[in-house]
Design a protein around this motif. Structure first.
Motif, mmCIF file in Angstrom:
data_model
loop_
_atom_site.group_PDB
_atom_site.id
_atom_site.type_symbol
_atom_site.label_atom_id
_atom_site.label_comp_id
_atom_site.label_asym_id
_atom_site.label_seq_id
_atom_site.Cartn_x
_atom_site.Cartn_y
_atom_site.Cartn_z
ATOM 1 N N GLY A 1 0.797 -1.232 0.000
ATOM 2 C CA GLY A 1 0.000 0.000 0.000
ATOM 3 C C GLY A 1 0.823 1.273 0.000
ATOM 4 N N ARG B 1 -7.600 8.330 -7.697
ATOM 5 C CA ARG B 1 -7.419 7.133 -6.878
ATOM 6 C C ARG B 1 -7.258 5.898 -7.756
ATOM 7 N NH1 ARG B 1 -11.437 3.684 -3.805
ATOM 8 N NH2 ARG B 1 -10.244 2.669 -2.159
ATOM 9 N N TRP C 1 3.015 1.623 -3.128
ATOM 10 C CA TRP C 1 2.150 1.847 -4.289
ATOM 11 C C TRP C 1 1.750 3.312 -4.396
ATOM 12 C CZ3 TRP C 1 0.117 -0.568 -8.533
ATOM 13 C CH2 TRP C 1 -0.989 0.033 -9.134
ATOM 14 N N HIS C 2 1.282 3.876 -3.293
ATOM 15 C CA HIS C 2 0.809 5.261 -3.341
ATOM 16 C C HIS C 2 1.967 6.245 -3.513
ATOM 17 C CE1 HIS C 2 -3.337 4.241 -2.743
ATOM 18 N NE2 HIS C 2 -3.051 3.531 -1.671
ATOM 19 N N THR D 1 -5.853 1.840 -6.997
ATOM 20 C CA THR D 1 -5.342 0.889 -6.013
ATOM 21 C C THR D 1 -4.602 -0.238 -6.715
ATOM 22 O OG1 THR D 1 -7.295 -0.532 -6.026
ATOM 23 C CG2 THR D 1 -7.350 1.412 -4.574
ATOM 24 N N SER E 1 -6.713 -2.402 -8.724
ATOM 25 C CA SER E 1 -7.195 -1.860 -9.995
ATOM 26 C C SER E 1 -6.510 -2.524 -11.185
ATOM 27 C CB SER E 1 -6.960 -0.342 -10.054
ATOM 28 O OG SER E 1 -7.607 0.324 -8.996
#
Length: 300
Positions: A219, A234, A222-223, A236, A239
């Protein structure tokens, strides 16, 4: 019997939740996720006797979550978890009855996240950490479930670089087999050969790894990559699983074949959930059939 009744009457919500986490949930990742979602409920009702918590208290919780800006989808998921814990308490004899049994919860509309385009995925790939790069490549190429249920369990012994195929672990969602056979894309094969050499040099068995250690969550990394790539909307990791069938079906892939690659027994799931309709597809759709052939005269 009297002692059992007293224990049931005195059992707090926190005690019941701890029992559930300890005795019912065996996977650490599931325990962590469930504990996280139940924490706000324990903050409100943890000290309450479980037999006294009912629909009114859950409605108060949902209202508090709304005031805190928590999405209804998340808040409802947490309330359902609590209802599940209470049902388990009744089944195991810890509770005589649950006031949450039969409680109706709102059904929030699912928020659809437009999957990353190839251009967005490439931008993220260029700035991402090495393990996130691998997730992006395999997520876009094969559509596995991104997480410890599938992709993060993939080992090099599951990969045949000569035959250009891999046995992707199947999530525990009713699959008949432990894994499914997924061909490796021609343009991905050289990359995987390079990764295999890198990991063999350090004796790492996991395809997705961080300095030789198995990855459980990406997480934060990734961001970071998403922001570094200048993508404000957004997206994720999951996705990527949506992107694969969207791209494949858009370019004429067989629906059944795509479903098999992704581990779906029912191919209609792709059309209901995963194929996101982009504008160019909509334009193509409205122009697909012959028109009425109406011609406008110059004087009209």
């Amino acid at each position: 019997m009297a002692a059992i009744k007293r224990r049931r009457a005195a059992l707090t919500v926190r005690q019941l939740v701890e029992d559930y986490l300890t005795h019912q949930l065996t996977r650490p990742v599931t325990q962590v996720s469930t504990r996280h979602h139940l924490a706000p409920l324990l903050a409100m009702f943890g000290g309450w006797q479980a037999r006294r918590v009912g629909a009114r208290q859950v409605q108060d919780f949902l209202a508090a979550q709304r005031d805190q800006g928590v999405m209804l989808t998340t808040a409802t998921h947490r309330a359902r978890l609590l209802r599940t814990v209470f049902s388990w308490g009744v089944e195991t004899g810890r509770l005589q009855a649950s006031l949450l049994a039969g409680m109706r919860l709102p059904r929030p509309k699912a928020r659809r996240i437009e999957p990353p385009t190839r251009a967005e995925a490439l931008r993220m790939y260029k700035v991402a950490a090495p393990h996130v790069r691998r997730v992006i490549v395999l997520g876009m190429a094969a559509g596995p479930r991104i997480g410890p249920s599938e992709l993060f369990r993939l080992r090099w012994i599951d990969v045949d670089l000569v035959a250009a195929e891999m046995h992707m672990p199947n999530a525990s969602k009713g699959a008949r087999e432990d894994s499914r056979l997924v061909p490796i894309r021609d343009d991905v094969l050289p990359l995987m050969r390079l990764w295999a050499q890198e990991d063999a040099s350090i004796g790492c068995p996991w395809v997705i790894n961080w300095h030789g250690r198995q990855v459980r969550c990406i997480g934060h990394a990734w961001h970071q990559a998403r922001k570094a790539a200048g993508i404000a909307r957004r997206i994720t990791p999951y996705s990527l699983r949506h992107a694969m069938p969207t791209e494949a079906l858009e370019h004429g892939a067989d629906v059944q074949a795509v479903a098999e690659v992704m581990g779906h027994a029912d191919p209609t799931m792709l059309l209901r959930v995963y194929q996101h309709s982009r504008y160019r597809l909509r334009k193509k759709a409205v122009n697909a059939a012959p028109g009425l052939g109406i011609k406008i005269k110059k004087n009209e």
